[in-house]
Design a protein around this motif. Sequence first.
Motif, short mmCIF file in Angstrom:
data_model
loop_
_atom_site.label_atom_id
_atom_site.label_comp_id
_atom_site.label_asym_id
_atom_site.label_seq_id
_atom_site.Cartn_x
_atom_site.Cartn_y
_atom_site.Cartn_z
N ILE A 21 -2.09 -11.51 -44.50
CA ILE A 21 -2.37 -10.13 -44.11
C ILE A 21 -2.29 -9.22 -45.34
O ILE A 21 -3.13 -8.33 -45.53
N GLY A 22 -1.27 -9.43 -46.17
CA GLY A 22 -1.10 -8.60 -47.36
C GLY A 22 -2.27 -8.70 -48.31
O GLY A 22 -2.70 -7.70 -48.89
N PHE A 23 -2.79 -9.91 -48.50
CA PHE A 23 -3.95 -10.11 -49.37
C PHE A 23 -5.12 -9.25 -48.90
O PHE A 23 -5.70 -8.48 -49.66
N PHE A 24 -5.47 -9.40 -47.63
CA PHE A 24 -6.59 -8.65 -47.07
C PHE A 24 -6.30 -7.15 -47.07
O PHE A 24 -7.16 -6.35 -47.41
N ALA A 25 -5.07 -6.76 -46.72
CA ALA A 25 -4.70 -5.35 -46.67
C ALA A 25 -4.76 -4.71 -48.06
O ALA A 25 -5.20 -3.56 -48.19
N ALA A 26 -4.32 -5.42 -49.09
CA ALA A 26 -4.35 -4.87 -50.45
C ALA A 26 -5.78 -4.59 -50.88
O ALA A 26 -6.09 -3.51 -51.43
N VAL A 27 -6.67 -5.53 -50.63
CA VAL A 27 -8.07 -5.36 -51.03
C VAL A 27 -8.71 -4.22 -50.25
O VAL A 27 -9.34 -3.32 -50.82
N ILE A 28 -8.53 -4.24 -48.95
CA ILE A 28 -9.19 -3.23 -48.10
C ILE A 28 -8.59 -1.85 -48.34
O ILE A 28 -9.34 -0.87 -48.45
N SER A 29 -7.27 -1.74 -48.45
CA SER A 29 -6.67 -0.43 -48.69
C SER A 29 -7.06 0.10 -50.06
O SER A 29 -7.30 1.30 -50.23
N GLY A 30 -7.14 -0.76 -51.07
CA GLY A 30 -7.60 -0.34 -52.39
C GLY A 30 -9.01 0.22 -52.33
O GLY A 30 -9.32 1.24 -52.95
N PHE A 31 -9.86 -0.45 -51.56
CA PHE A 31 -11.24 0.02 -51.37
C PHE A 31 -11.24 1.40 -50.71
O PHE A 31 -11.95 2.31 -51.16
N ILE A 32 -10.43 1.57 -49.69
CA ILE A 32 -10.37 2.86 -48.98
C ILE A 32 -9.82 3.95 -49.89
O ILE A 32 -10.36 5.06 -49.95
N PHE A 33 -8.74 3.65 -50.64
CA PHE A 33 -8.16 4.65 -51.55
C PHE A 33 -9.12 5.02 -52.68
O PHE A 33 -9.04 6.12 -53.22
N ALA A 34 -10.03 4.13 -53.02
CA ALA A 34 -11.03 4.42 -54.05
C ALA A 34 -12.17 5.27 -53.49
O ALA A 34 -13.10 5.62 -54.22
N GLY A 143 -8.90 -15.47 -50.21
CA GLY A 143 -7.79 -15.05 -49.35
C GLY A 143 -7.44 -16.03 -48.26
O GLY A 143 -6.35 -15.99 -47.71
N LEU A 144 -8.33 -16.94 -47.96
CA LEU A 144 -8.06 -17.89 -46.89
C LEU A 144 -8.17 -19.34 -47.37
O LEU A 144 -7.22 -20.11 -47.23
N PHE A 145 -9.28 -19.71 -47.97
CA PHE A 145 -9.49 -21.12 -48.30
C PHE A 145 -8.66 -21.59 -49.49
O PHE A 145 -8.26 -22.76 -49.52
N VAL A 146 -8.37 -20.73 -50.45
CA VAL A 146 -7.46 -21.12 -51.54
C VAL A 146 -6.08 -21.38 -50.94
O VAL A 146 -5.42 -22.36 -51.27
N TYR A 147 -5.66 -20.51 -50.05
CA TYR A 147 -4.38 -20.66 -49.37
C TYR A 147 -4.33 -21.98 -48.59
O TYR A 147 -3.36 -22.74 -48.67
N LEU A 148 -5.39 -22.26 -47.83
CA LEU A 148 -5.42 -23.50 -47.04
C LEU A 148 -5.43 -24.72 -47.95
O LEU A 148 -4.78 -25.73 -47.67
N ARG A 149 -6.16 -24.64 -49.05
CA ARG A 149 -6.21 -25.75 -50.00
C ARG A 149 -4.80 -26.08 -50.49
O ARG A 149 -4.38 -27.22 -50.52
N TYR A 150 -4.07 -25.05 -50.86
CA TYR A 150 -2.71 -25.26 -51.34
C TYR A 150 -1.80 -25.76 -50.22
O TYR A 150 -0.96 -26.63 -50.43
N SER A 151 -1.95 -25.21 -49.03
CA SER A 151 -1.10 -25.62 -47.90
C SER A 151 -1.25 -27.08 -47.55
O SER A 151 -0.28 -27.74 -47.19
N PHE A 152 -2.47 -27.62 -47.67
CA PHE A 152 -2.70 -29.03 -47.34
C PHE A 152 -2.43 -29.97 -48.51
O PHE A 152 -2.51 -31.18 -48.36
N SER A 153 -2.10 -29.42 -49.68
CA SER A 153 -1.79 -30.27 -50.82
C SER A 153 -0.34 -30.72 -50.76
O SER A 153 0.47 -30.18 -50.00
N GLU A 154 0.01 -31.70 -51.55
CA GLU A 154 1.40 -32.17 -51.62
C GLU A 154 2.34 -31.03 -52.03
O GLU A 154 3.40 -30.89 -51.48
N ASN A 155 1.92 -30.22 -53.00
CA ASN A 155 2.75 -29.13 -53.49
C ASN A 155 2.96 -28.05 -52.44
O ASN A 155 4.03 -27.46 -52.36
#
Length: 158
Positions: A21-34, A143-155
């Motif tokens: 949520i924070g990832f998406f909120a940061a991008v969208i709120s930055g866009f709105i503030f701009a 914001g989603l697929f990088v996160y999922l990639r890491y979540s499904f990895s061993e690390n």
Amino acid sequence: MKDHKNTLDLTDSILRILGIIGFFAAVISGFIFAGGNLITLIHIPEIIIVLGTIFFGLLCTHRTRFLSYLPKAMLACLAKPSPDRDYCQISDNAMRYAAAGGGIAVILSLITTMSNLAHPEQVGLRVAAAMSGVVIAMLLSQGLFVYLRYSFSENGSK
């Protein structure tokens, strides 16, 4: 290799949800503030192109394995998933399909814009609409697929 099982840890789950949520909120709120208007990011044709490219690209590439990935990916937003190399590969491919979908959305929207110059006052809005496809693709990819990639990895499962 340790035997990892899906676990539901309240703190971990809250942090996973807050991160997404924070990832998406940061991008969208930055866009709105701009000075951007959130409505200008929502263009149905570009959304269809990006989501369709991701979904159907993964479906034809991974077939039934992709269909089993969908619920696991949704669950991975809440709980630590078991490591799965196939799901890592699906997430990697989803990032690539998102980029392709964003590029295709821009090109097709620009073709539509340039083939309809009878109303030059609309060119700016149409070009902005074209760019919204790239934004949607990048949000999903990073914001989603990088996160999922890491979540499904061993690390990501430690």
